[in-house]
Design a protein around this motif. Structure first.
Motif, PDB file in Angstrom:
ATOM      1  N   LEU A 189       0.837  -1.203   0.000  1.00  0.00           N
ATOM      2  CA  LEU A 189       0.000   0.000   0.000  1.00  0.00           C
ATOM      3  C   LEU A 189       0.872   1.253   0.000  1.00  0.00           C
ATOM      4  O   LEU A 189       1.951   1.268   0.597  1.00  0.00           O
ATOM      5  N   ASP A 190       0.389   2.313  -0.638  1.00  0.00           N
ATOM      6  CA  ASP A 190       1.100   3.584  -0.514  1.00  0.00           C
ATOM      7  C   ASP A 190       0.922   4.107   0.906  1.00  0.00           C
ATOM      8  O   ASP A 190      -0.023   3.746   1.604  1.00  0.00           O
ATOM      9  N   SER A 191       1.845   4.949   1.350  1.00  0.00           N
ATOM     10  CA  SER A 191       1.902   5.366   2.754  1.00  0.00           C
ATOM     11  C   SER A 191       0.626   6.054   3.224  1.00  0.00           C
ATOM     12  O   SER A 191       0.184   5.866   4.355  1.00  0.00           O
ATOM     13  N   GLN A 192      -0.016   6.844   2.340  1.00  0.00           N
ATOM     14  CA  GLN A 192      -1.219   7.576   2.760  1.00  0.00           C
ATOM     15  C   GLN A 192      -2.384   6.620   2.991  1.00  0.00           C
ATOM     16  O   GLN A 192      -3.097   6.707   3.991  1.00  0.00           O
ATOM     17  N   ASN A 193      -2.589   5.694   2.056  1.00  0.00           N
ATOM     18  CA  ASN A 193      -3.649   4.705   2.234  1.00  0.00           C
ATOM     19  C   ASN A 193      -3.377   3.810   3.439  1.00  0.00           C
ATOM     20  O   ASN A 193      -4.296   3.414   4.164  1.00  0.00           O
ATOM     21  N   ARG A 194      -2.112   3.484   3.636  1.00  0.00           N
ATOM     22  CA  ARG A 194      -1.729   2.601   4.737  1.00  0.00           C
ATOM     23  C   ARG A 194      -2.063   3.237   6.084  1.00  0.00           C
ATOM     24  O   ARG A 194      -2.585   2.586   6.982  1.00  0.00           O
ATOM     25  N   GLU A 195      -1.761   4.536   6.219  1.00  0.00           N
ATOM     26  CA  GLU A 195      -2.034   5.231   7.482  1.00  0.00           C
ATOM     27  C   GLU A 195      -3.539   5.370   7.711  1.00  0.00           C
ATOM     28  O   GLU A 195      -4.027   5.184   8.831  1.00  0.00           O
ATOM     29  N   GLU A 196      -4.284   5.683   6.648  1.00  0.00           N
ATOM     30  CA  GLU A 196      -5.736   5.797   6.808  1.00  0.00           C
ATOM     31  C   GLU A 196      -6.340   4.458   7.207  1.00  0.00           C
ATOM     32  O   GLU A 196      -7.211   4.388   8.080  1.00  0.00           O
ATOM     33  N   PHE A 197      -5.860   3.381   6.569  1.00  0.00           N
ATOM     34  CA  PHE A 197      -6.395   2.058   6.889  1.00  0.00           C
ATOM     35  C   PHE A 197      -6.028   1.662   8.317  1.00  0.00           C
ATOM     36  O   PHE A 197      -6.825   1.039   9.018  1.00  0.00           O
ATOM     37  N   ARG A 198      -4.821   2.027   8.760  1.00  0.00           N
ATOM     38  CA  ARG A 198      -4.413   1.715  10.132  1.00  0.00           C
ATOM     39  C   ARG A 198      -5.353   2.381  11.130  1.00  0.00           C
ATOM     40  O   ARG A 198      -5.778   1.765  12.106  1.00  0.00           O
ATOM     41  N   ARG A 199      -5.692   3.645  10.907  1.00  0.00           N
ATOM     42  CA  ARG A 199      -6.584   4.363  11.827  1.00  0.00           C
ATOM     43  C   ARG A 199      -7.990   3.764  11.809  1.00  0.00           C
ATOM     44  O   ARG A 199      -8.615   3.589  12.866  1.00  0.00           O
ATOM     45  N   LEU A 200      -8.477   3.463  10.598  1.00  0.00           N
ATOM     46  CA  LEU A 200      -9.825   2.904  10.504  1.00  0.00           C
ATOM     47  C   LEU A 200      -9.887   1.543  11.188  1.00  0.00           C
ATOM     48  O   LEU A 200     -10.833   1.253  11.925  1.00  0.00           O
ATOM     49  N   LEU A 201      -8.880   0.707  10.966  1.00  0.00           N
ATOM     50  CA  LEU A 201      -8.885  -0.634  11.547  1.00  0.00           C
ATOM     51  C   LEU A 201      -8.810  -0.565  13.072  1.00  0.00           C
ATOM     52  O   LEU A 201      -9.449  -1.360  13.773  1.00  0.00           O
ATOM     53  N   TYR A 202      -8.042   0.384  13.589  1.00  0.00           N
ATOM     54  CA  TYR A 202      -7.942   0.564  15.034  1.00  0.00           C
ATOM     55  C   TYR A 202      -9.296   0.986  15.617  1.00  0.00           C
ATOM     56  O   TYR A 202      -9.752   0.461  16.639  1.00  0.00           O
ATOM     57  N   PHE A 203      -9.964   1.927  14.940  1.00  0.00           N
ATOM     58  CA  PHE A 203     -11.284   2.368  15.395  1.00  0.00           C
ATOM     59  C   PHE A 203     -12.276   1.215  15.345  1.00  0.00           C
ATOM     60  O   PHE A 203     -13.076   1.022  16.275  1.00  0.00           O
ATOM     61  N   MET A 204     -12.236   0.420  14.282  1.00  0.00           N
ATOM     62  CA  MET A 204     -13.140  -0.723  14.164  1.00  0.00           C
ATOM     63  C   MET A 204     -12.930  -1.708  15.308  1.00  0.00           C
ATOM     64  O   MET A 204     -13.893  -2.220  15.889  1.00  0.00           O
TER      65      MET A 204
END
Length: 486
Positions: free
Chosen positions: A325-340
């Motif tokens: 994943l590109d770094s921007q998508n990776r960081e967004e996905f990390r935050r979303l997954l943590y919230f989930m």
């Protein structure tokens, strides 16, 4: 630069580890336990940096170093006050500092007290080289204790390991090696029917869509609204709220303004605040392009591993997949997954009266993660739940990948064939004479099989068979004679 030239070999190795950690680990402002902390780094990234350094410089020869032992090295660095955990207290009591190999654990480099009165009595943050000198000249740590630690880890430094002083590789070369080896390892773990999407991975990785700007009136106020929400999140001691507000950074301005305008008049009613935030985040991600909409064949491969109970292999494949994943998508996905993961916990705020939190989160956010038409609903649900349950581990880099990348980069630096010692072997390397003899034998076997097929084909007429055999004899008389005899 040989370790043998230093008074204490272990001291030199530790010094280089500290230098590398301070110069390569990403230090920035992060959130932890509902508060923002400056100049912090993540535990799993520290392990990645130290692991790569130990492997690339071959301080312990070619021995295979488990990730668990690298975690113990980081624990030793924390014990010797190279860095400290953030925060260090839980419920007002001192917590025993234990290093965690996690994307949710934060650490900060410490300051060293300057004991020289001529330089003043203030605490100063040292540069890596001065930091190492100050650390190892102090009375708190000695070379013999470091040597003992290596022995306890069952690691013994090689006789004269040398620091690699070859020309520095360009970031482009390093990134290409990482991507090439990540794909190579992924191909070992996941069966892919077609490689087109994987080979064109650079082209198909989606860019995060930029939020559409709203009218000027909204633009002039959205920064204020975001600031108000951020301040509210910082003031709350609630992991749920902290994770949710971190996700708001990726929502469009209009949605943030609406959240701020509809905020409950009673801020202490956290249930109303959570309901508002969850609805807004769920609404945005229900219509957003999936974060993992690249390499759809890999989704099937990982889901198949999970169905067959191969959880460890599936985890490594997922780590490799997310590395692409590109770094921007990776960081967004990390935050979303943590919230989930936080919102799905049964003890947290009840999202829907008659439904389990875990199922509600899965249903609302599944399409925001993966929307693969070739993946059944059951496998999609299994994949999403697996990501949610392993959100602390899926963003780590596998130790196997670390080792092969380090070996390959070292080979490139030294001008050797980088593919000679690669760990991903799909065919056996042979010399030219063996290749030639193997080619001749394979060709001969295939020609004999073809001749046998013509000879035994009952559907061919005698005239057609005679014509084909004549053509074969004209091209390959030796094979013909070997089959039919004189």
């Amino acid at each position: 630069f040989s370790v043998a030239q230093k008074p204490f070999g272990a001291t030199y190795i530790w010094s280089s580890i500290i230098n590398t950690l301070q110069t390569q680990v990403e230090v920035k402002q992060r959130r932890h336990h509902l508060k923002r902390h400056n100049d912090c780094f993540v535990g799993s990234e520290a392990v990645d940096v130290v692991y790569s350094h130990l492997i690339q410089n071959k301080y312990f020869g070619d021995v295979d170093i488990p990730r668990a032992k690298v975690v113990r090295v980081c624990q030793a660095l924390m014990d010797y006050k190279v860095f400290e955990a953030v925060p260090t207290k839980v419920f007002g009591k001192d917590k025993k500092p234990t290093f965690e190999d996690s994307s949710c654990s934060l650490y900060r480099f410490t300051t060293i007290h300057n004991q020289d009165s001529q330089l003043g009595k203030e605490n100063k943050v040292y540069s890596p080289s001065r930091y190492a000198d100050a650390l190892f000249n102090s009375s708190d740590i000695k070379s013999d204790s470091l040597e003992d630690l290596w022995e306890n880890l069952s690691l013994k430094p090689a006789n004269s390991p040398r620091v690699n002083i070859s020309a520095t590789l360009s970031p482009q070369v390093i990134n290409e090696v990482w991507q090439e080896e990540t794909i190579g390892r992924l191909l070992q773990l996941v069966d892919l029917p077609l490689l087109d999407s994987l080979l064109r991975q650079k082209e198909v990785v989606p860019k995060v869509p930029q939020p559409k700007r709203q009218p000027d009136m909204i633009n002039s106020s959205n920064y204020l609204d975001r600031g108000i929400l951020k301040a509210y999140g910082d003031s709350q001691e609630d992991e749920w709220l902290s994770a949710a507000i971190d996700c708001l950074e990726y929502l469009p301005d209009q949605m943030v303004v609406d959240i701020s305008r509809n905020f409950p008049e009673q801020p202490d009613r956290t249930d109303l605040v959570k309901e508002l935030l969850f609805d807004a985040i769920g609404k945005y991600y229900s219509s957003r392009e999936p974060l993992l909409n690249h390499l759809s064949d890999v989704h099937n491969g990982i889901a198949e591993l999970l169905v067959n109970g191969k959880t460890e292999i599936a985890l490594e494949a997922t780590q490799l997949f997310l590395k692409l994943l590109d770094s921007q998508n990776r960081e967004e996905f990390r935050r979303l997954l943590y919230f989930m993961a936080v919102a799905a916990h049964p003890s947290e705020f009840k999202l829907q009266k008659e439904s389990d939190n875990r199922m509600v989160v899965k249903r609302i956010f599944s399409k925001a993660i993966v929307d693969n038409k070739n993946l059944s609903k059951g496998k999609t649900d299994l994949l999403v739940l697996f990501l949610m349950d392993h959100q602390r581990d899926v963003f780590k880099i596998p130790g196997t990948l670390h080792k092969i990348v380090s070996v390959k980069l070292m080979a490139i630096q030294k001008g050797r064939d980088p593919n000679k010692d690669t760990g991903y072997i799909y065919c056996q390397r042979i010399d030219q004479s063996d290749y030639s003899s193997s080619t001749q034998k394979t060709t001969k076997d295939e020609l004999l099989h073809l001749l046998k097929t013509i000879d035994e084909d009952s559907k061919l007429s005698a005239k057609e068979k005679k014509k084909l055999l004549g053509q074969f004899y004209k091209c390959h008389p030796n094979i013909f004679i070997e089959y039919f005899g004189d």
